[in-house]
Write an enzyme that holds these catalytic residues in place. Structure first.
Site, mmCIF file in Angstrom:
data_model
loop_
_atom_site.group_PDB
_atom_site.id
_atom_site.type_symbol
_atom_site.label_atom_id
_atom_site.label_comp_id
_atom_site.label_asym_id
_atom_site.label_seq_id
_atom_site.Cartn_x
_atom_site.Cartn_y
_atom_site.Cartn_z
ATOM 1 N N GLU A 1 32.503 -19.164 12.984
ATOM 2 C CA GLU A 1 32.664 -20.400 13.520
ATOM 3 C C GLU A 1 31.557 -21.128 14.107
ATOM 4 O O GLU A 1 31.644 -22.257 14.682
ATOM 5 C CB GLU A 1 34.059 -20.471 14.168
ATOM 6 N N ASN A 2 30.454 -20.227 14.576
ATOM 7 C CA ASN A 2 29.308 -21.101 14.994
ATOM 8 C C ASN A 2 28.200 -21.576 13.782
ATOM 9 O O ASN A 2 27.634 -22.017 14.352
ATOM 10 C CB ASN A 2 28.815 -19.979 15.921
#
Length: 529
Positions: free
Chosen positions: A356-357
């Protein structure tokens, strides 16, 4: 009638000069072109951080890029720490770095009085100041922070999201500020809700616009165009768009044209000032692969008794979890045990892992000495990329997640209820933050949520309960639970069904160690790993 589409032509400098000199090239355009390409072209580069911060005052909302220690604008943060007259800052960031680094410095100096963040993590300074009532904290799901900033940068005042439905986010029960005695003296605001045509409930979230944004870029040109390297784009691009005044620190300051137009991740129109970054890049968690010729076979029996038992349980769970992957699918793995599951995939089985980064296509951990501070996963660990990987900002990452483009997410749990409610982000007296977990479970109709956990906690209490007593991550979101004893299917209205038991485990033992009621499948199987 067909339409002839011509490919765009990139003109050489000689060709451009010939065009500009042409009588057909208007005087206004010629003057504009010559101004933009003359030696007097204005620059956004300033000489020092101090000059960049000269107009930064107290009582501001400060947006700060970075994820963990990756892409953090430390040069600007360090300069602001020295500007001690700037007080009462509300800082918006995914997290506050680690003790002695990043925004944590401004917490210690007392300049930050409120944080809007998704994760405290292992930052003891941050946690202590929050729990002792010395700062306020508006805990916000990671994807919601990204989208609130994207909305702010796009001039959109608010939006609806399913993230947080049925949790303390919706109910307004998140502790914002504690008293010195440990009591909660301020809580979050309940969210306005609405049900749309799909029948799902959504929460109204308001946009965030910062008075000032701090951004860390790999390259910035003198106009202010920015390029971010690897996963260091994370929150930097979206924060840069949402600041009224955006100040960029760049590792490399280059001339216009040295960043290809298609490689500009943050256009100059959003940028106010650029400075030279002078702080070193750091890595929070080094994680390495072992060269094939140095791999040594080990078994849980090689470990001390307590650790051997835990390792054996973990291996059982992870081996079974590996069967949940869909061939050629997309999956997101939570921190800890879930990250081990790909190691048990059969040879030739292909799955694309999302972080998710800002990564789609996570590869194995790097070999020792080949770590890259601009390539980390959601657990802040060093990683590599597979061929065909793609990189993007956190706002794009959570767009993929919320829209259900990720087929599967595997998460750990503190508790799972009879009807698939999940609690995995907070315990009484210990709050680490929800990170991206609430976003990952917000669309269970499209993203299968599989929980991996030991069946009982260290005190022997069941983690599969009738009703969760810990704060919820998501309501009715879990579709499957894998423990060291058994595998359950979960349904938001029909409850739990025992579908598999591990070798040597009886239904009676599972019943004895499970608080929640469950049905037993007519086709109950023994786990095969």
């Amino acid at each position: 009638m067909g339409v002839l589409l011509r490919r765009p032509v990139v003109a050489s400098a000689t060709a451009v000069n010939r065009i500009v000199s042409s009588p057909r090239f208007s005087l206004a355009l010629r003057n504009q072109f010559q101004f933009r390409n003359s030696s007097s072209t204005p620059t956004k580069v300033v000489a020092s951080p101090e000059e960049a911060l000269e107009d930064v005052k107290s009582n501001i909302t400060l947006l700060c890029g970075g994820f963990g220690l990756s892409g953090v604008p430390d040069t600007l943060i360090n300069a602001l720490e020295q500007k001690s007259e700037v007080q009462n800052i509300t800082a918006v960031s995914n997290n506050a770095g680690v003790d002695g680094s990043g925004l944590s410095k401004l917490l210690v100096s007392g300049q930050i009085t409120k944080m809007i963040a998704s994760y405290i993590g292992g930052n003891k300074t941050f946690e202590s100041l929050y729990l002792s009532g010395k700062i306020s904290l508006e805990l916000t799901p990671q994807g919601t922070i990204a989208e609130r900033c994207r909305a702010g940068g796009a001039g959109v005042p608010a939006f609806y999201t399913a993230t947080g439905v049925g949790t303390w986010v919706e109910q307004g029960k998140l502790p914002v500020r504690y008293g010195s005695d440990g009591s909660v003296i301020e809580t979050s605001e309940p969210r306005e809700t609405r049900v749309f045509e799909d029948g799902r409930k959504y929460l109204l979230e308001r946009a965030i616009v910062g008075d000032v944004a701090f951004v860390k870029a790999y390259k910035a040109d003198t106009f202010g165009n920015c390029y971010f390297r690897g996963s260091a784009r994370n929150f930097n691009s979206v924060m840069g768009r949402a600041g009224k005044v955006t100040i960029v620190e760049a590792e490399h300051i280059v001339q216009p044209g040295e960043i290809a137009a298609e490689d500009v991740h943050l256009p100059a129109i959003y940028v106010s000032k650029v400075i030279q970054s002078t702080t070193p890049k750091m890595i929070e968690i080094y994680k390495n692969s072992v060269p094939a010729d140095q791999v040594k076979e080990s078994t849980p029996s090689d470990l001390p008794p307590g650790k051997a038992e835990a390792a054996a349980k973990r291996e059982k769970i992870v081996r079974r979890a590996a069967q949940e992957f869909k061939s050629n699918g997309y999956a997101n793995l939570g921190i800890g045990m879930p990250t081990l599951a790909p190691g048990y995939l059969p040879e030739g089985f292909h799955v694309t892992l999302q972080s998710e980064n800002g990564i789609l296509g996570l590869g194995p951990y790097p070999l020792k000495g080949e770590e890259d501070p601009d390539l980390i996963n959601a657990g802040k660990e060093t990683v590599t990329l597979i061929d065909g990987a793609s990189l993007f900002g956190s706002e794009e990452s959570f767009a993929m997640i919320r829209s259900g483009r990720v087929d599967l997410t595997i998460l750990g749990a503190m508790q799972v209820s009879e009807f698939g409610d999940l609690a995995n982000w907070a315990l009484p007296g210990m709050v680490k933050g929800m990170g991206g977990a609430m976003d990952l479970v917000a669309n269970p109709a499209k993203t299968r949520v599989v929980v991996v956990t030991e069946h009982v906690d260290k005190k022997g209490r069941s983690k599969i309960v009738k009703e969760c007593s810990f704060p919820l991550t998501g309501k009715g979101c879990v579709s499957r639970i894998i423990t060291d004893l058994a595998v359950f299917d979960a349904h938001p209205t029909e409850g739990l069904t025992l579908i598999e038991v591990f070798p040597g485990i009886t239904v009676e033992e599972v019943t004895q160690k499970t608080e929640a009621p469950f049905k037993v499948s007519d086709n109950l199987k023994t786990v095969q790993t």
